[in-house]
Scaffold this active site. Structure first.
Site, PDB file in Angstrom:
ATOM      1  CE1 TYR A  81      -3.819  -1.943   5.336  1.00 25.71           C
ATOM      2  CE2 TYR A  81      -3.244   0.260   4.565  1.00 25.71           C
ATOM      3  CZ  TYR A  81      -3.587  -1.051   4.308  1.00 25.71           C
ATOM      4  OH  TYR A  81      -3.693  -1.491   2.999  1.00 25.71           O
ATOM      5  CE  LYS A 128      -1.704  -4.326   3.406  1.00 27.67           C
ATOM      6  NZ  LYS A 128      -1.951  -5.620   2.761  1.00 27.67           N
ATOM      7  CB  SER A 145      -0.871  -0.014   1.259  1.00 24.40           C
ATOM      8  OG  SER A 145      -1.469   1.247   1.447  1.00 24.40           O
TER       9      SER A 145
HETATM   10  N1  LIG Z   1      -8.839  -1.033  -1.108  1.00 27.80           N
HETATM   11  C1  LIG Z   1      -7.760  -0.245  -1.108  1.00 27.80           C
HETATM   12  O1  LIG Z   1      -7.849   0.970  -1.376  1.00 27.80           O
HETATM   13  C2  LIG Z   1      -6.388  -0.825  -0.817  1.00 27.80           C
HETATM   14  C3  LIG Z   1      -5.274   0.016  -0.932  1.00 27.80           C
HETATM   15  C4  LIG Z   1      -4.011  -0.525  -0.663  1.00 27.80           C
HETATM   16  C5  LIG Z   1      -3.876  -1.852  -0.314  1.00 27.80           C
HETATM   17  N2  LIG Z   1      -4.974  -2.635  -0.202  1.00 27.80           N
HETATM   18  C6  LIG Z   1      -4.786  -4.034   0.195  1.00 27.80           C
HETATM   19  O2  LIG Z   1      -5.389  -4.871  -0.774  1.00 27.80           O
HETATM   20  C7  LIG Z   1      -5.853  -6.065  -0.145  1.00 27.80           C
HETATM   21  C8  LIG Z   1      -7.295  -6.317  -0.555  1.00 27.80           C
HETATM   22  O3  LIG Z   1      -8.078  -5.192  -0.184  1.00 27.80           O
HETATM   23  P1  LIG Z   1      -9.633  -5.087  -0.510  1.00 27.80           P
HETATM   24  O4  LIG Z   1      -9.931  -3.650  -0.691  1.00 27.80           O
HETATM   25  O5  LIG Z   1     -10.030  -6.055  -1.564  1.00 27.80           O
HETATM   26  O6  LIG Z   1     -10.215  -5.534   0.901  1.00 27.80           O
HETATM   27  P2  LIG Z   1     -11.432  -6.534   1.225  1.00 27.80           P
HETATM   28  O7  LIG Z   1     -11.649  -6.433   2.700  1.00 27.80           O
HETATM   29  O8  LIG Z   1     -12.571  -6.317   0.311  1.00 27.80           O
HETATM   30  O9  LIG Z   1     -10.795  -7.943   0.865  1.00 27.80           O
HETATM   31  C9  LIG Z   1      -9.928  -8.655   1.719  1.00 27.80           C
HETATM   32  C10 LIG Z   1     -10.321 -10.113   1.609  1.00 27.80           C
HETATM   33  O10 LIG Z   1      -9.441 -10.864   2.445  1.00 27.80           O
HETATM   34  C11 LIG Z   1     -10.238 -11.738   3.253  1.00 27.80           C
HETATM   35  N3  LIG Z   1      -9.478 -11.942   4.485  1.00 27.80           N
HETATM   36  C12 LIG Z   1      -9.217 -11.019   5.452  1.00 27.80           C
HETATM   37  N4  LIG Z   1      -8.463 -11.584   6.414  1.00 27.80           N
HETATM   38  C13 LIG Z   1      -8.247 -12.884   6.043  1.00 27.80           C
HETATM   39  C14 LIG Z   1      -7.545 -13.973   6.615  1.00 27.80           C
HETATM   40  N5  LIG Z   1      -6.907 -13.869   7.787  1.00 27.80           N
HETATM   41  N6  LIG Z   1      -7.539 -15.143   5.943  1.00 27.80           N
HETATM   42  C15 LIG Z   1      -8.172 -15.295   4.756  1.00 27.80           C
HETATM   43  N7  LIG Z   1      -8.866 -14.295   4.177  1.00 27.80           N
HETATM   44  C16 LIG Z   1      -8.891 -13.108   4.813  1.00 27.80           C
HETATM   45  C17 LIG Z   1     -11.557 -11.053   3.438  1.00 27.80           C
HETATM   46  O11 LIG Z   1     -12.631 -11.931   3.715  1.00 27.80           O
HETATM   47  C18 LIG Z   1     -11.746 -10.373   2.078  1.00 27.80           C
HETATM   48  O12 LIG Z   1     -12.398 -11.219   1.150  1.00 27.80           O
HETATM   49  C19 LIG Z   1      -5.654  -5.877   1.361  1.00 27.80           C
HETATM   50  O13 LIG Z   1      -4.463  -6.536   1.732  1.00 27.80           O
HETATM   51  C20 LIG Z   1      -5.492  -4.373   1.508  1.00 27.80           C
HETATM   52  O14 LIG Z   1      -4.697  -4.020   2.599  1.00 27.80           O
HETATM   53  C21 LIG Z   1      -6.237  -2.150  -0.446  1.00 27.80           C
END
Ligand SMILES: NC(=O)c1ccc[n+]([C@@H]2O[C@H](COP(=O)([O-])OP(=O)(O)OC[C@H]3O[C@@H](n4cnc5c(N)ncnc54)[C@H](O)[C@@H]3O)[C@@H](O)[C@H]2O)c1
Length: 336
Positions: free
Chosen positions: A140, A144, A116
């Site tokens: 957070y 990361k 991130s």
């Molecule tokens: N959305 C953003 O703007 C953004 C920005 C930077 C980084 N990210 C990273 O991208 C990744 C995905 O983000 P997203 O927006 O799709 O979030 P999201 O919450 O929609 O998806 C995360 C998924 O991981 C699953 N999950 C969470 N903990 C888990 C575990 N311990 N074991 C198995 N599954 C687990 C959840 O059920 C969910 O389906 C994350 O790592 C997040 O930190 C997201």
């Protein structure tokens, strides 16, 4: 076979689609704490369990003959990470360690990780290259960064090929059914407020930016998904050990997003200025030159595409929820 952890989440469902479009076979591991497996393409197996469970991961790797991992599973809300740091470090950092341990034990040698832009923190006015100092301002962001350190060190010791993608602000939808259902990010928070007839909050207007509100780099989720497919393909041909910024390379302020949301929704809402949130840097914009120069990937969508697609998906999910609740009410009446 590719293992996508967190593949039932907002970004994961888009990544799985992009990988499948590129002809890849995918298995998803997700604990469904925030996932929607019904949104995955037909035929994608979903193994329900936590990435914290290394034995479970090893079993999935074995059964599906996994040879590459895309690790997206994790928790992502900056404000929640400030009140629940222990939980965030466990889910994100121990989750990463567990995935890497399972890979090493099962001799899986390639991994793409969801990092991130939160690893950078405040970076001044310049666009952020991958060489910028990493001074994350929240648990957070620190979780990361710790994941990246684990990845680097374990990959160096074990000879893994790896790429950490530092996503900037992900928004938009690749289809009406693929809305971002979490309300941690700005765009869905604005839509939720509009639906409630409330004025969306703008967290602070005294930052050192032209309109005083925070500037971010918004990336369409389908562009982000294509970036994963590009990196996965590149790993077939070469051993990697690198970090890539994944953003559009352009900045939009919170007020720019508010205006785009007014335009997309047709609702002439007002916003309200509230206190700044702890841990929010004034400006974070990507220099996405490295991934473009090395792999030829470049974002294709602008802010209007992002907010417009997000609004369409948001409206569709609201309509579906209303239909479901009417059907539920009709069934309840019929039962009496
Ligand atoms: N959305 C953003 O703007 C953004 C920005 C930077 C980084 N990210 C990273 O991208 C990744 C995905 O983000 P997203 O927006 O799709 O979030 P999201 O919450 O929609 O998806 C995360 C998924 O991981 C699953 N999950 C969470 N903990 C888990 C575990 N311990 N074991 C198995 N599954 C687990 C959840 O059920 C969910 O389906 C994350 O790592 C997040 O930190 C997201």
């Amino acid at each position: 076979m590719l293992l996508v952890t967190g593949g039932a989440g907002y970004i994961g469902t888009h990544v799985v689609r992009a990988l499948r479009s590129g002809g890849r076979e995918v298995v998803v591991v997700d604990d469904l704490s925030a996932g929607h497996p019904e949104l995955l393409p037909a035929g994608v197996p979903v193994e329900v369990g936590s990435v914290l469970d290394t034995d479970f991961l090893m079993d999935v790797i074995d059964r599906y003959d996994v040879d590459q991992v895309v690790h997206l599973a994790g928790r992502k809300a900056v404000d929640e990470s400030i009140t629940r740091p222990s939980y965030y470090y466990r889910q994100n950092v121990y989750g990463m360690q567990s995935v890497l341990a399972a890979m090493v034990r099962m001799d899986v040698r390639r991994i793409v990780f969801s990092s991130s832009a939160a690893v950078y923190g405040t970076v001044g006015d310049a666009t952020v290259t991958e060489e910028a100092a990493t001074l994350p301002q929240s648990p957070y962001g620190r979780s990361k960064l710790m994941c990246e350190w684990l990845l680097r060190d374990i990959a160096a010791a074990e000879g893994l090929s790896w790429a950490a993608l530092r996503y900037f602000n992900v928004a938009g939808a690749g289809g009406k059914e693929l809305a971002d259902r979490g309300v941690h990010n700005l765009v869905p928070r604005v839509f939720q407020a509009i639906d409630r007839g409330e004025a969306p909050a703008v967290f602070g207007d005294t930052y050192d930016t032209p309109d005083g509100t925070c500037i971010r780099d918004y990336i369409h989720v389908t562009d982000l998904a294509d970036a994963h497919a590009t990196v996965v393909d590149a790993m077939d041909a070469e051993t990697m050990g690198t970090v890539y910024n994944v953003g559009c390379g352009c900045g939009a302020s919170v007020l720019d997003v508010m205006r785009a949301a007014r335009e997309a929704s047709g609702v002439p809402f007002d916003w309200r200025i509230t206190d700044p949130r702890p841990g929010d840097p004034a400006r974070v914009v990507a220099d996405a030159g490295r991934i473009c120069a090395e792999l030829g990937w470049k974002a294709q969508h602008d802010l209007d595409d992002i907010v417009g697609s997000a609004w369409e998906a948001w409206s569709a999910s609201r309509a579906a929820a209303m239909t479901a609740s009417k059907q539920g009410a009709a069934l309840a009446v019929g039962a009496h």
